[in-house]
Scaffold this active site. Structure first.
Site, short mmCIF file in Angstrom:
data_model
loop_
_atom_site.label_atom_id
_atom_site.label_comp_id
_atom_site.label_asym_id
_atom_site.label_seq_id
_atom_site.Cartn_x
_atom_site.Cartn_y
_atom_site.Cartn_z
N SER A 29 -11.17 -20.45 -47.62
CA SER A 29 -11.19 -19.41 -46.59
C SER A 29 -9.78 -18.91 -46.28
O SER A 29 -8.91 -19.69 -45.89
CB SER A 29 -11.75 -19.94 -45.28
OG SER A 29 -13.06 -20.37 -45.45
N HIS A 60 -14.38 -14.17 -48.18
CA HIS A 60 -14.51 -14.70 -49.53
C HIS A 60 -14.81 -13.53 -50.48
O HIS A 60 -15.86 -12.92 -50.40
CB HIS A 60 -15.65 -15.72 -49.63
CG HIS A 60 -15.47 -16.92 -48.76
ND1 HIS A 60 -15.14 -18.16 -49.26
CD2 HIS A 60 -15.54 -17.07 -47.43
CE1 HIS A 60 -15.01 -19.02 -48.26
NE2 HIS A 60 -15.26 -18.38 -47.14
N HIS A 82 -20.75 -22.36 -50.87
CA HIS A 82 -20.90 -23.47 -49.93
C HIS A 82 -22.36 -23.90 -49.87
O HIS A 82 -23.28 -23.09 -49.98
CB HIS A 82 -20.46 -23.05 -48.52
CG HIS A 82 -19.03 -22.61 -48.44
ND1 HIS A 82 -18.64 -21.33 -48.68
CD2 HIS A 82 -17.90 -23.31 -48.13
CE1 HIS A 82 -17.33 -21.24 -48.53
NE2 HIS A 82 -16.85 -22.42 -48.19
N TYR A 84 -23.86 -24.76 -47.22
CA TYR A 84 -24.51 -24.17 -46.03
C TYR A 84 -25.04 -22.76 -46.28
O TYR A 84 -25.82 -22.25 -45.48
CB TYR A 84 -23.57 -24.19 -44.81
CG TYR A 84 -22.32 -23.34 -44.94
CD1 TYR A 84 -22.38 -21.95 -44.90
CD2 TYR A 84 -21.09 -23.95 -45.10
CE1 TYR A 84 -21.22 -21.18 -45.03
CE2 TYR A 84 -19.93 -23.20 -45.22
CZ TYR A 84 -20.01 -21.81 -45.19
OH TYR A 84 -18.88 -21.07 -45.33
N GLU A 85 -24.61 -22.14 -47.37
CA GLU A 85 -25.14 -20.80 -47.67
C GLU A 85 -26.56 -20.89 -48.23
O GLU A 85 -27.23 -19.86 -48.38
CB GLU A 85 -24.23 -20.09 -48.68
CG GLU A 85 -22.86 -19.74 -48.12
CD GLU A 85 -21.94 -19.13 -49.17
OE1 GLU A 85 -22.01 -17.91 -49.36
OE2 GLU A 85 -21.18 -19.88 -49.80
N ALA A 112 -9.70 -24.58 -45.95
CA ALA A 112 -9.29 -24.59 -44.55
C ALA A 112 -10.09 -25.73 -43.92
O ALA A 112 -11.28 -25.90 -44.22
CB ALA A 112 -9.63 -23.27 -43.90
N MET A 210 -16.20 -28.03 -44.75
CA MET A 210 -17.56 -27.81 -45.25
C MET A 210 -17.59 -27.53 -46.75
O MET A 210 -18.53 -26.91 -47.24
CB MET A 210 -18.20 -26.63 -44.50
CG MET A 210 -18.20 -26.78 -42.99
SD MET A 210 -18.83 -25.29 -42.20
CE MET A 210 -18.39 -25.63 -40.47
N SER A 211 -16.56 -27.98 -47.48
CA SER A 211 -16.51 -27.66 -48.91
C SER A 211 -15.87 -28.80 -49.68
O SER A 211 -15.85 -29.94 -49.22
CB SER A 211 -15.69 -26.38 -49.11
OG SER A 211 -14.34 -26.60 -48.78
N ASN A 234 -7.39 -25.33 -37.55
CA ASN A 234 -7.71 -25.52 -36.12
C ASN A 234 -7.79 -27.01 -35.87
O ASN A 234 -7.95 -27.79 -36.82
CB ASN A 234 -9.08 -24.88 -35.81
CG ASN A 234 -10.19 -25.45 -36.70
OD1 ASN A 234 -10.34 -25.05 -37.87
ND2 ASN A 234 -10.94 -26.40 -36.18
N HIS A 246 -14.71 -19.03 -36.30
CA HIS A 246 -14.30 -18.78 -37.69
C HIS A 246 -13.08 -17.85 -37.75
O HIS A 246 -12.25 -17.97 -38.66
CB HIS A 246 -15.47 -18.19 -38.49
CG HIS A 246 -15.14 -17.95 -39.94
ND1 HIS A 246 -14.82 -18.97 -40.81
CD2 HIS A 246 -15.06 -16.81 -40.67
CE1 HIS A 246 -14.57 -18.47 -42.02
NE2 HIS A 246 -14.70 -17.15 -41.95
N1 HPA Z 1 -14.88 -28.18 -39.04
C1 HPA Z 1 -15.50 -27.99 -40.22
N2 HPA Z 1 -15.07 -27.11 -41.13
C2 HPA Z 1 -13.96 -26.42 -40.85
C3 HPA Z 1 -13.27 -26.57 -39.64
C4 HPA Z 1 -13.76 -27.50 -38.68
O1 HPA Z 1 -13.21 -27.69 -37.58
N3 HPA Z 1 -12.21 -25.72 -39.69
C5 HPA Z 1 -12.26 -25.09 -40.89
N4 HPA Z 1 -13.32 -25.51 -41.59
#
Ligand code: HPA
Length: 274
Positions: A29, A60, A82, A84-85, A112, A210-211, A234, A246
């Site tokens: 990302s 993306h 991903h 989750y998609e 990320a 998440m990847s 973050n 996001h």
């Molecule tokens: N959690 C999960 N996936 C992420 C995060 C997070 O805080 N930040 C970027 N991808």
């Protein structure tokens, strides 16, 4: 994973690639800008490649970029798939199989991630030393094709010690502060709860995302040497007062992209030499 499907995609891609790519890149990302630095580039949209899923999330781009980076023949995924998609983990990891078929021997995976380690700050980089798979599944579940890799692949050194040392030396040379730590993968798409983040910290996780984990498992199955780099976009849930969004992930990646480019390009230059 179906060898015929892999060969079909690789067969479609080979004519774009005068020299086989040795280094693969998966760009997370907001980090896809690195693919814009590739010279003599062939850009192949995922929807043109037989067997490739099509990526859906904003931020993306969804194309494979082949060309030269710091003297090395590389192939980069600008945008990844991903779990989750709604894709299966076989679909998510299909491009890694194709990279292997094209000649890739070393893979740099970026993402990320949320910072779980209290020493981390948004904008920091973390070299991944190991991972914790919290997906509750594995991309290798199902019949194993021994031509592609062993039934029970070893994960002792999923993230190459050699490449981690190379990355740390590169960071030191550039005067960049990098951490090293454990990446925990959750499925998303909801961010974790503060309780889940405390759990992940207790389990030994330093960052959460998440990847990455599915791609790395498949790369190791295929015998590819892996380097993983997280951009801490973050602090994870419950660690600051602000709710997660996001946009923050993308904004942080945007803010650090110059450093990220410098770092990864210098690593690729070193890898091309060794
Ligand atoms: N959690 C999960 N996936 C992420 C995060 C997070 O805080 N930040 C970027 N991808």
């Amino acid at each position: 994973m179906d060898r015929q499907a892999i060969e079909k995609a690789a067969g479609y891609l080979r004519p774009f690639m005068p020299t086989p790519p040795e280094i693969g890149l998966i760009l997370g990302s907001g980090l896809g800008v690195l693919a814009d630095e590739i010279e003599e580039a062939a850009r192949i949209p995922y929807e043109h490649i037989p067997g490739f899923p099509v990526s859906t999330v904003e931020g993306h781009a969804g194309q494979l970029v082949y060309g030269r980076l710091e003297g090395a023949a590389v192939v980069a995924m600008q945008g990844r798939f991903h779990y989750y998609e709604g894709y299966s983990l076989q679909q998510v990891t299909f491009p890694v199989r194709v990279m292997k078929a094209l000649g890739v021997r070393e893979l740099i995976v970026t993402n990320a991630a949320g910072g779980v380690n209290e020493q981390f700050r948004p904008g920091d980089f973390m070299i991944i030393s190991d991972h914790i798979n919290l997906l509750g599944t594995n991309p290798l579940i199902g019949p194993n094709d021994p031509e592609l890799g062993p039934r029970f692949p070893d994960m002792t050194e999923a993230y190459s010690l050699r490449l981690r040392e190379l990355a740390k030396e590169t960071a030191a040379r550039l005067g960049m502060r990098v951490h090293e730590g454990v990446y925990a993968a959750s499925t998303g798409p909801s961010y974790e709860t503060p309780a889940e983040i405390r759990m992940i910290r207790t389990l030994g996780g330093d960052a959460v995302g998440m990847s990455t984990v599915p791609e790395v498992i498949v790369a190791r199955h295929a015998g590819i040497e892996v380097l993983g780099i997280s951009c801490i976009s973050n602090m994870a849930a419950g660690m600051s007062d602000a709710p997660l969004h996001h946009d923050e992930v993308v904004e942080t990646a945007e803010r650090v992209k110059t450093d990220f480019l410098r770092f990864v390009k210098a690593i690729v230059a070193e890898m091309a030499k060794s």
